[in-house]
Design an enzyme around this catalytic site. Structure first.
Site, PDB file in Angstrom:
ATOM      1  N   THR A  61       8.946  -1.922   3.627  1.00 47.81           N
ATOM      2  CA  THR A  61       8.513  -3.260   4.046  1.00 47.81           C
ATOM      3  C   THR A  61       8.424  -3.264   5.571  1.00 47.81           C
ATOM      4  OG1 THR A  61      10.705  -4.183   4.480  1.00 47.81           O
ATOM      5  CG2 THR A  61       9.984  -4.167   2.189  1.00 47.81           C
ATOM      6  N   GLY A  87     -10.100  -1.264   7.208  1.00 51.91           N
ATOM      7  CA  GLY A  87      -8.669  -1.373   6.830  1.00 51.91           C
ATOM      8  C   GLY A  87      -7.746  -0.696   7.837  1.00 51.91           C
ATOM      9  N   LYS A 133       6.596   1.788  18.660  1.00 47.54           N
ATOM     10  CA  LYS A 133       6.602   3.226  18.361  1.00 47.54           C
ATOM     11  C   LYS A 133       7.119   4.002  19.570  1.00 47.54           C
ATOM     12  CE  LYS A 133       2.825   2.892  15.099  1.00 47.54           C
ATOM     13  NZ  LYS A 133       1.420   3.098  14.836  1.00 47.54           N
ATOM     14  N   LYS A 188       9.852  -0.125  10.877  1.00 48.07           N
ATOM     15  CA  LYS A 188      10.314   0.240  12.226  1.00 48.07           C
ATOM     16  C   LYS A 188      11.364  -0.713  12.776  1.00 48.07           C
ATOM     17  CE  LYS A 188       5.972   0.319  13.893  1.00 48.07           C
ATOM     18  NZ  LYS A 188       5.059   0.612  12.787  1.00 48.07           N
ATOM     19  N   ALA A 218       2.821   7.935  11.449  1.00 48.84           N
ATOM     20  CA  ALA A 218       2.788   7.995   9.971  1.00 48.84           C
ATOM     21  C   ALA A 218       3.329   9.334   9.467  1.00 48.84           C
ATOM     22  CB  ALA A 218       1.378   7.720   9.469  1.00 48.84           C
ATOM     23  N   GLY A 277       0.808  -1.225   0.000  1.00 51.21           N
ATOM     24  CA  GLY A 277       0.000   0.000   0.000  1.00 51.21           C
ATOM     25  C   GLY A 277       0.835   1.265   0.000  1.00 51.21           C
ATOM     26  N   VAL A 278       1.810   1.352   0.915  1.00 55.75           N
ATOM     27  CA  VAL A 278       2.584   2.595   1.051  1.00 55.75           C
ATOM     28  C   VAL A 278       3.503   2.817  -0.160  1.00 55.75           C
ATOM     29  CG1 VAL A 278       4.315   3.783   2.456  1.00 55.75           C
ATOM     30  CG2 VAL A 278       2.477   2.512   3.565  1.00 55.75           C
ATOM     31  N   SER A 319      10.074   3.341   6.365  1.00 59.54           N
ATOM     32  CA  SER A 319       8.818   3.362   7.115  1.00 59.54           C
ATOM     33  C   SER A 319       8.827   2.112   7.999  1.00 59.54           C
ATOM     34  CB  SER A 319       7.606   3.386   6.179  1.00 59.54           C
ATOM     35  OG  SER A 319       7.579   2.222   5.387  1.00 59.54           O
TER      36      SER A 319
END
Ligand code: ADP
Ligand code: ASP
Ligand code: MG
Length: 815
Positions: A555, A664, A682, A579, A611, A475-476, A577
């Site tokens: 990923t 989603g 996070k 982590k 995000a 998606g990203v 993205s």
């Protein structure tokens, strides 16, 4: 009188030959025309193999037949297009020439060597036959033609294969010829004659020089060199992309460009035309209406002083060192004298007096001969140990930047070095041209093409370039590609160019020699059958020399995240993205940062928390300017923000979770959200960012769910079982409600560094009270922000906001 020269590229086939004849015909209507012709493309290369050492006889015979065939096919095709062309007659001449050639070759086979005086005769047959064919085309069109014999008329000085022309004497000879003013003059390029009347040649590409010489001898008012490009570009357009056509250049600049490798002109071409002030225009036979490049006396305004980037490969560097170099002037002059006696050119020379060392570069082909000459010249010094044995470094290239008075301009040298440096190219020696119009660097031959592109980009392509290697097209990743494509024009106006070099998922990758077009990347990705694995990836990255290259990891792969240190060492910035790197061991966390600092690369991960919300960057700015964290509280999960918001509206836990999944907001199995581990990750990123040296295990996670829910791997089953907790949660929600509070899943960092994630009752004064519907909120109490905290609030999940966070990280690599 105008002189026209047509190179091999303009005579490569029948259509081109006839197009050249049309140009001659058209120009001849206005004034008398003299024409110099090369051999058709590739012919000289085939002929040269005959005189090369170590080539077997079969190959030679094969090449001769190929060359003869090219000519026969060429005239056959001419006949097809222009039926009145005297095919038979021309064919006989070609066959006669090749029969002569074959006889010579038999002789060579017998004596097992090719005498020097025969070599130019062999390699110049192409030019001779070009003139025969053109003469027959023009005559068949009813033009009168005068053929000038270059052996008789151009007196040469020097050796058989790389001669210079005595213009004064040649001019005298040509003046004596009575040429009818109506006739078209034709002369074979590349060829001249020595004092003994023997045929010699003027060096590879020498028919440009023939043209300049004949233009001078005939007092032509202009010399047009017709080739296969629109003129002189800022670099070889076949090698470098985004080159610009130069409208005009001075004789001096043209000389420097060609001397340092711009093949569009033979280096000696300029001398005669500048001596007689003959303007020269480079024109394109494939685009006859293009204006071309004018080479003349004048120079441009100062602001356009930069002219081009060129290269010479097949270069060898000699190191001369030893104590007798305390007086280097003497040694340099002896080297120069010894080599110039043998007509050998030194291309570049540098000296370091502190190390008693001189470096000089020559063409690879001269290596053995020079070694012989210098060992003889310095026999005594070497014997007495005053000079060390000569050291030779092979497989080099010289990359040069040309511009008027370039060595006096600020900034240029530093741009050259920084663009080479950022593409990991080492410079072995540096020289400012003696004319002040060039800066040259010696680099490894294998790096020269990349170096050319990067140096050209940094000097001429007025854009900041980012080269992207994207891993992860879920998606990203996909959204990121869409956003970048959408912004292409906008960024172009800001002089920013994002080039995609690689796109990969866990199975395969798309990597083209060219750039990836974002308009149809998906199609090409589908077609690609290149496997993706770490070994293949590392190999690809090792061979990347583009400056400002970035790996984007979209990923959630832990193994990939462990490669970041490697990637940075290979010259890449990292944007993640993912982590997993920042939540790995503290040791690895620190390793990435130390390596990035050492290699001067960026590691950016804004989307690890919240995000696209500007969390990490904001914190870094605050802490760089002296702020400190007192405490933190935040809602860091979009899915839990939604679920807890719905609970307070009276929806059950299982229903709320189902809804979140449908929208989603959750991971494929919502257990992963409700386990609290993602929030803990996070929080770990945040805590480390503000200076706490902690590990994931140090974070106290108070689970939302009992341990047994771990075993429900299937999301259906998990959601079904979740009903068991509905009552318990609605009671908890009601209890809080009665006190005017709501439940929130909160991550906290205390001043002591203690970190926890748990369900908390929040009262209406707390900034987190109103945060629901998938929003995130982060409240930072710091020295600067107290008693009212800094609050960042907004959507903390979703492909579009996450991709835009990655995108803005990408742009930060060039800030
Ligand atoms: P010709 O057969 O017409 O003599 P060449 O192949 O010798 O043609 O020279 C033309 C070629 O020179 C071009 O196709 C181009 O690849 C090369 N070249 C190298 N440097 C430059 C430059 N700075 N500008 C234009 N062309 C260049
Ligand atoms: N035919 C010769 C060569 O290929 C000369 C020239 O093209 O200028 O080098
Ligand atoms: Mg040429």
């Amino acid at each position: 009188m105008k002189l026209l020269k047509f190179g091999g590229t303009s005579l490569a086939n029948a259509q081109k030959f006839l197009c050249v004849a049309d140009i001659i015909e058209k120009k001849n209507k206005k004034e008398q025309i003299a024409v110099v012709l090369s051999a058709p493309a590739k012919i000289t290369n085939y002929l040269v193999t005959i005189i090369e050492k170590n080539i077997d006889n079969d190959k030679i015979l094969k090449n001769i037949n190929i060359a003869e065939n090219i000519f026969i096919e060429l005239i056959k095709d001419i006949k097809k297009i222009q039926s009145f062309f005297p095919y038979k007659n021309t064919k006989e001449t070609i066959e006669k020439e090749f029969n002569k050639l074959k006889k010579i070759i038999n002789g060579i086979f017998l004596i097992k060597q090719c005498p020097e005086s025969i070599q130019p005769i062999i390699i110049s047959r192409g030019e001779i036959l070009s003139v025969v064919i053109m003469k027959n085309i023009l005559k068949s069109r009813n033009y009168e033609v005068t053929i000038l014999n270059p052996v008789k008329n151009l007196l040469s000085i020097g050796n058989y294969l790389d001669s210079t022309v005595d213009i004064k004497e040649s001019k005298k000879r040509i003046k004596k010829i009575n040429i009818n003013q109506k006739n078209i003059i034709l002369m074979a390029g590349f060829i001249a004659g020595n004092k003994k009347g023997e045929l010699v040649v003027l060096g590879r590409n020498g028919s440009d020089y023939s043209a300049a010489v004949l233009a001078s001898c005939l007092n032509a008012k202009c010399c047009e060199i017709w080739t296969d490009v629109d003129g002189v570009f800022t670099s070889d357009p076949r090698v470098v992309s985004n080159t610009y056509l130069l409208e005009s250049i001075s004789y001096q600049e043209a000389m420097e460009l060609s001397y340092f490798g711009a093949k569009v002109l033979h280096p000696r071409t300029i001398e005669p035309i500048s001596q007689f002030q003959i303007p020269c225009i480079i024109k394109n036979t494939n685009n006859i209406h293009a204006k071309g490049t004018l080479i003349c006396q004048k120079t441009d305004s100062d602001e356009n002083f930069l002219k081009g980037v060129t290269y010479l490969d097949k270069i060898v560097m000699f190191n001369v060192s030893g104590s007798c170099l305390k007086n280097p002037g003497n040694i340099i002059s002896r080297i120069f004298t010894a080599l110039s006696r043998e007509n050998i050119k030194i291309i570049l020379i540098t000296q370091s007096s502190s190390e008693n060392k001189i470096n000089f570069c020559i063409l690879e082909k001269d290596t053995d001969y020079i070694l012989l000459i210098l060992n003889k010249e310095f026999k005594l010094e070497i014997k007495e140990g005053l000079l060390n044995n000569l050291n030779i470094i092979k497989n080099l290239a010289i990359l040069s930047v040309i511009g008027s008075n370039i060595s006096e301009k600020n900034n240029i040298a530093s741009k050259i070095f920084s663009s080479l440096g950022s593409s990991k190219i080492n410079v072995l020696a540096i020289a400012h041209g003696s004319s002040k119009h060039s800066i040259s660097v010696v680099i490894k031959k294998e790096n020269v093409l990349k170096g050319m592109q990067n140096v050209h980009d940094s000097l001429f392509f007025n854009k900041k370039i980012i080269n992207v290697f994207l891993i992860g097209i879920g998606g990203v990743g996909k959204e990121l590609l869409k956003q970048i494509l959408r912004q292409e024009k906008f960024l172009d106006q800001k002089n920013i160019k994002i080039r995609f070099r690689m796109i990969a998922n866990s199975k395969k990758l798309l990597f083209l020699n060219d750039l990836i077009n974002l308009n149809n990347w998906e199609e090409n990705f589908k077609k690609s059958n290149k496997e993706f694995n770490l070994q293949i990836l590392n190999e690809l990255l090792k061979n990347n020399f583009d400056s400002n290259s970035v790996i984007i990891d979209c990923t959630s792969d832990e193994i990939l995240s462990k490669q970041y240190v490697n990637f940075i060492k290979n010259g890449f910035h990292i944007i993640a993205s993912n982590k997993k790197a920042n939540t790995n061991s503290l040791q690895y966390y620190n390793d990435i940062r130390t390596t990035a600092l050492k290699e001067n690369k960026k590691f950016l991960y804004e989307t690890n928390v919240g995000a696209g919300l500007p969390v990490i960057n904001t914190l870094q700015n605050l802490f760089n300017t002296g702020d400190h964290l007192i405490s933190f509280k935040g809602i860091l999960s979009g899915s839990l923000s939604f679920i807890f918001g719905r609970l307070e509206e009276g929806i059950s836990l299982s229903e709320a979770t189902k809804e979140a999944k449908k929208l989603g907001f959750t991971e494929p199995n919502p257990f992963d959200d409700l386990s609290g581990i993602d929030v803990a990750r996070k929080l770990l990123v945040l805590a480390r960012e503000v200076g706490y040296s902690i590990e994931l295990k140090d974070i106290n996670i108070e689970p939302i769910l009992p341990e047994k829910f771990k075993k429900y791997q299937n999301s259906e089953e998990f959601l079904f079982k979740l009903k068991e907790l509905d009552l318990f949660f609605s009671e908890r929600v009601n209890k809080a409600h009665n006190l005017g509070n709501v439940l929130r899943f909160v991550g906290s960092i205390e001043k002591s560094g203690k970190c926890s994630v748990k369900i908390e009752e929040i009262n209406s004064n707390n900034p987190l009270y109103k945060v629901k519907n998938g929003e995130n909120a982060l409240t930072f109490y710091t020295n600067y922000y107290q008693p009212i905290p800094l609050v960042l609030r907004g959507y903390g999940a979703g492909n579009d906001v996450t991709a835009s966070g990655v995108f803005s990280d990408l742009l930060r690599t060039i800030l």
